[in-house]
Design an enzyme around this catalytic site. Structure first.
Site, mmCIF file in Angstrom:
data_model
loop_
_atom_site.group_PDB
_atom_site.id
_atom_site.type_symbol
_atom_site.label_atom_id
_atom_site.label_comp_id
_atom_site.label_asym_id
_atom_site.label_seq_id
_atom_site.Cartn_x
_atom_site.Cartn_y
_atom_site.Cartn_z
ATOM 1 N N ARG A 119 7.198 -2.805 -4.919
ATOM 2 C CA ARG A 119 6.226 -3.332 -3.955
ATOM 3 C C ARG A 119 5.985 -4.825 -4.196
ATOM 4 N NH1 ARG A 119 0.622 -0.210 -3.492
ATOM 5 N NH2 ARG A 119 0.275 -1.207 -5.501
ATOM 6 N N LYS A 152 0.588 -6.551 -1.121
ATOM 7 C CA LYS A 152 -0.582 -6.668 -2.001
ATOM 8 C C LYS A 152 -0.826 -8.133 -2.367
ATOM 9 C CE LYS A 152 -2.783 -3.520 -5.217
ATOM 10 N NZ LYS A 152 -3.857 -3.119 -4.332
ATOM 11 N N GLU A 163 -7.662 1.481 6.560
ATOM 12 C CA GLU A 163 -7.859 1.854 5.161
ATOM 13 C C GLU A 163 -9.229 1.386 4.699
ATOM 14 O OE1 GLU A 163 -4.443 -0.991 3.846
ATOM 15 O OE2 GLU A 163 -5.665 -0.654 2.079
HETATM 16 C C1 COI Z 1 -5.856 -0.619 -7.288
HETATM 17 O O1 COI Z 1 -6.219 0.501 -6.950
HETATM 18 O O2 COI Z 1 -5.092 -0.786 -8.261
HETATM 19 C C2 COI Z 1 -6.269 -1.796 -6.538
HETATM 20 O O3 COI Z 1 -5.567 -2.756 -6.577
HETATM 21 C C3 COI Z 1 -7.557 -1.799 -5.807
HETATM 22 C C4 COI Z 1 -8.475 -2.838 -6.360
HETATM 23 C C5 COI Z 1 -9.533 -3.160 -5.342
HETATM 24 C C6 COI Z 1 -9.075 -2.430 -7.665
#
Ligand code: COI
Length: 388
Positions: A133, A235, A271
């Site tokens: 990803r 991301k 989401e």
């Molecule tokens: C994760 O779940 O690893 C994320 O990146 C969400 C984050 C807002 C803690």
């Protein structure tokens, strides 16, 4: 089960000090007096036992940052591949004020977890998925990225070096945070001439202050999280600060987090700020189809596969917000969040409630996921990576 390679052990043995790294590392935690762990030392009687735990009140863990001993850093200059990665003491880093990441947000992050098993092993959950990803995200953001193997290797080294921070079984996980940053200096809007890959870690337990209690979500009317053609599906760090205001407003009103609708019709579920969403109706489990605006969560993908394997009818589709009225259960998935049941969703002044007691699909799926992650259930999928 995929076995971790012995290179991790050798690399940890050859740890160098922070001063050898090209960044200036601010030693803000007085680490100079702490010996660098080595497995050779660990096998001597006077050295720290390999299974010794850090001084943490494991029963008080939430999702706050507990700085650990080491972080991994690797850099890449323009037109070159990433190389020379190594572990350093966990410390602040110093970068140019004109770093592309600071000025234009050219950065990506990942999140994955390491768990201890009852029989003392350390397991990582599908780190190759995070690596892939990040690579796809880097293509979208015009960034250089580490190879899948470099990424996985760095995560293994970071976890191994911070082993004493992995909570005891049942008390949480070591959350691992890989970052890819455009650290090269630039003034005009263009890709950075240099990239830095960092992996740090922190012991964590429940993401929400609710603990494992059902979440109460609020449907945001004003803000959207992502729009078609944007970067909502990757991301990038720039997807997260813009939702802070929506989260703050929802929390002020007593909600756990925000559920976003699509940017075009404002009609379909997308989401939650920190996780993906699923709805359950009878034997059917649905989650919004990823179409470039929804993050392809590793937990989302894993839960889809687990649910299919357990005989549910699983569907990735556009889910109209009106489908919530008929849903039996709603739950969220994410690395940080795990699988969290949703007790209610409020839109404007209308609150819809869902089943949160008795036999729950979300509970059944989470139990399988956690079973795999903690070695309680045999991994027949080749998802788990053991570090040793
Ligand atoms: C994760 O779940 O690893 C994320 O990146 C969400 C984050 C807002 C803690």
């Amino acid at each position: 089960m995929i076995q971790g390679n012995s290179r991790v052990r050798n690399l940890v043995q050859s740890l160098r000090t922070a001063s050898s790294f090209p960044f200036k590392l601010a030693n803000n935690r007085g680490y100079t007096s702490q010996p660098v762990p080595s497995l050779q030392k660990a096998s001597q009687p006077s050295a720290r036992r390999e299974d010794e735990y850090a001084d943490v009140d494991w029963d008080q863990l939430g999702f706050g940052l507990t700085p650990t001993d080491y972080m991994y850093i690797m850099r890449c200059s323009k037109d070159e591949d990433f190389k020379g990665g190594r572990l350093n003491r966990y410390a602040n880093i110093e970068i140019s004020p004109s770093a592309c990441v600071l000025n234009y947000g050219q950065g990506l992050y990942e999140g994955t977890k390491a768990n201890r098993t009852e029989d003392g092993r350390i397991l990582l959950f599908r780190p190759d998925q995070n690596a892939t990803r990040m690579k796809l995200g880097a293509e979208r953001m015009l960034m250089s990225s580490p190879s899948i193997q470099q990424f996985v290797d760095a995560v293994k080294q970071t976890v191994f070096a911070n082993k004493r921070w992995i909570p005891p079984p049942g008390k949480g996980s070591l959350y691992v945070r890989p970052l890819l940053l455009g650290t090269g200096a630039i003034l005009g809007l263009a890709p950075a001439p240099e990239y830095t890959f960092i992996v740090y870690a922190s012991p964590v337990r429940n993401y929400f202050k609710e603990g494992t209690a059902p979440l109460n979500l609020y449907i945001e009317e004003e803000f959207v999280r992502a729009s078609p053609g944007g970067a909502g599906g990757v991301k990038t760090i720039t997807n997260y600060a813009p939702v802070l205001k929506a989260i703050a407003r929802a929390k002020e009103r007593g909600f756990s987090d925000v559920l976003y609708l699509d940017a075009v019709d404002r009609k379909y579920l997308e989401e939650v700020s920190s996780c993906n969403i699923f709805i359950v109706k009878g034997n059917h489990i649905s989650t919004p189809a990823t179409n470039g605006t929804i993050l392809e969560g590793v937990t989302r993908k894993s839960i889809l596969e687990i649910a299919r394997g357990q005989g549910y009818q699983v569907e990735e589709r556009a889910i109209p917000v009106d489908d919530l009225v008929d849903a039996d259960e709603v739950f969220c998935t994410g690395t940080a969040v795990g699988v969290a049941p949703v007790g209610s969703i409020t839109r404007r002044d209308r609150r819809i409630e869902f089943k949160t007691e008795g036999s729950l699909v979300s509970k059944e799926l989470y139990s399988t996921l956690v079973g795999l992650q903690t070695g309680r259930i045999e991994d027949k999928k080749g998802w788990m990576v053991e570090i040793h």
